[in-house]
Write a protein that holds these residues in place. Structure first.
Motif, PDB file in Angstrom:
ATOM      1  N   THR A  59       4.675  23.014  -5.306  1.00 42.88           N
ATOM      2  CA  THR A  59       3.974  21.819  -5.044  1.00 42.88           C
ATOM      3  C   THR A  59       4.681  20.583  -5.500  1.00 42.88           C
ATOM      4  O   THR A  59       4.785  20.449  -6.612  1.00 42.88           O
ATOM      5  N   VAL A  60       5.499  20.137  -4.639  1.00 50.50           N
ATOM      6  CA  VAL A  60       6.682  19.180  -5.294  1.00 50.50           C
ATOM      7  C   VAL A  60       5.895  18.026  -5.490  1.00 50.50           C
ATOM      8  O   VAL A  60       5.917  17.018  -6.501  1.00 50.50           O
ATOM      9  N   ALA A  61       4.747  17.678  -4.633  1.00 54.47           N
ATOM     10  CA  ALA A  61       4.041  16.293  -4.657  1.00 54.47           C
ATOM     11  C   ALA A  61       2.717  16.465  -4.028  1.00 54.47           C
ATOM     12  O   ALA A  61       2.651  17.096  -2.794  1.00 54.47           O
ATOM     13  N   ILE A  62       1.780  15.893  -4.146  1.00 53.45           N
ATOM     14  CA  ILE A  62       0.205  16.054  -3.550  1.00 53.45           C
ATOM     15  C   ILE A  62      -0.586  14.958  -3.949  1.00 53.45           C
ATOM     16  O   ILE A  62      -0.519  14.631  -5.001  1.00 53.45           O
ATOM     17  N   CYS A  63      -1.388  14.551  -3.054  1.00 53.01           N
ATOM     18  CA  CYS A  63      -2.605  13.476  -3.094  1.00 53.01           C
ATOM     19  C   CYS A  63      -3.664  14.100  -2.434  1.00 53.01           C
ATOM     20  O   CYS A  63      -3.468  14.193  -1.078  1.00 53.01           O
ATOM     21  N   ILE A  64      -4.945  14.183  -2.820  1.00 53.22           N
ATOM     22  CA  ILE A  64      -6.001  14.450  -2.138  1.00 53.22           C
ATOM     23  C   ILE A  64      -6.736  13.242  -2.115  1.00 53.22           C
ATOM     24  O   ILE A  64      -7.033  12.689  -3.096  1.00 53.22           O
ATOM     25  N   LEU A  65      -7.134  13.042  -0.767  1.00 52.14           N
ATOM     26  CA  LEU A  65      -8.236  11.898  -0.413  1.00 52.14           C
ATOM     27  C   LEU A  65      -9.306  12.377   0.127  1.00 52.14           C
ATOM     28  O   LEU A  65      -9.531  13.714   0.233  1.00 52.14           O
TER      29      LEU A  65
END
Length: 173
Positions: free
Chosen positions: A48-54
């Motif tokens: 996972t290089v980048a992640i954002c959970i909204l």
């Protein structure tokens, strides 16, 4: 020089969305999502290089192992694992026939990352997304993001993205 570095294998940006865009299911059940995500990641490795959970969707950048581009089965396992045990949502006859719970949109957006500049743009997009959606005024105030890992690694400063309260006017889509 780029702040971000791609790893071996194919790298992809994803947007995965709940069927009900007014839902807060992902934020409400973030521990469940994390547990399923980690289980899939252990069984079918990816970085996972980048992640954002909204609350109603998530953005992620994955780097898959060399000679592996099968992200669809990974997302299928994550979405199915998250949905199992949750109450079914209102759904169409088609979703009922396919034994879908109506939690997720069937499809998701994927984009193959082309180069380091493309990667940097997508990482920035992911990290700024909670501000864009009006959930916080500063990137650092959204806890469900890889932004904090980037700060810890010294890749981004803690005040990256600024504070929207300091900017006059309306911006966005």
């Amino acid at each position: 020089m780029s702040r971000y570095r791609r790893t071996q294998g194919s790298t992809f940006f994803f947007t995965v969305v709940l069927a009900d865009r007014s839902s807060t299911l992902l934020a409400d059940h973030v521990d469940r999502l994390r547990r399923i995500y980690q289980t899939v990641q252990q069984r079918r490795p990816f970085e996972t290089v980048a992640i954002c959970i909204l609350p109603d969707h998530l953005h992620a950048i994955w780097s898959l192992p060399k000679n592996d581009s099968d992200f669809s089965s990974r997302w299928n396992l994550i979405k199915g694992g998250f949905s199992r045990g949750l109450e079914a949502q209102e759904r169409s006859a088609s979703k009922s026939l396919k034994r879908e719970k109506g939690i997720w949109q069937r499809r998701y957006w994927e984009h193959a990352i082309r180069d380091d500049a493309d990667l940097e743009r997508h990482v920035d997009y992911i990290h700024f997304n909670p501000v864009k959606h009006g959930l916080v005024t500063r990137v650092r105030d959204w806890s469900l993001s890889s932004f904090h890992r980037y700060v810890d690694q010294g890749t981004l400063p803690v005040d990256w993205g600024g504070d929207m309260r300091d900017i006059a006017g309306q911006f966005g889509e």
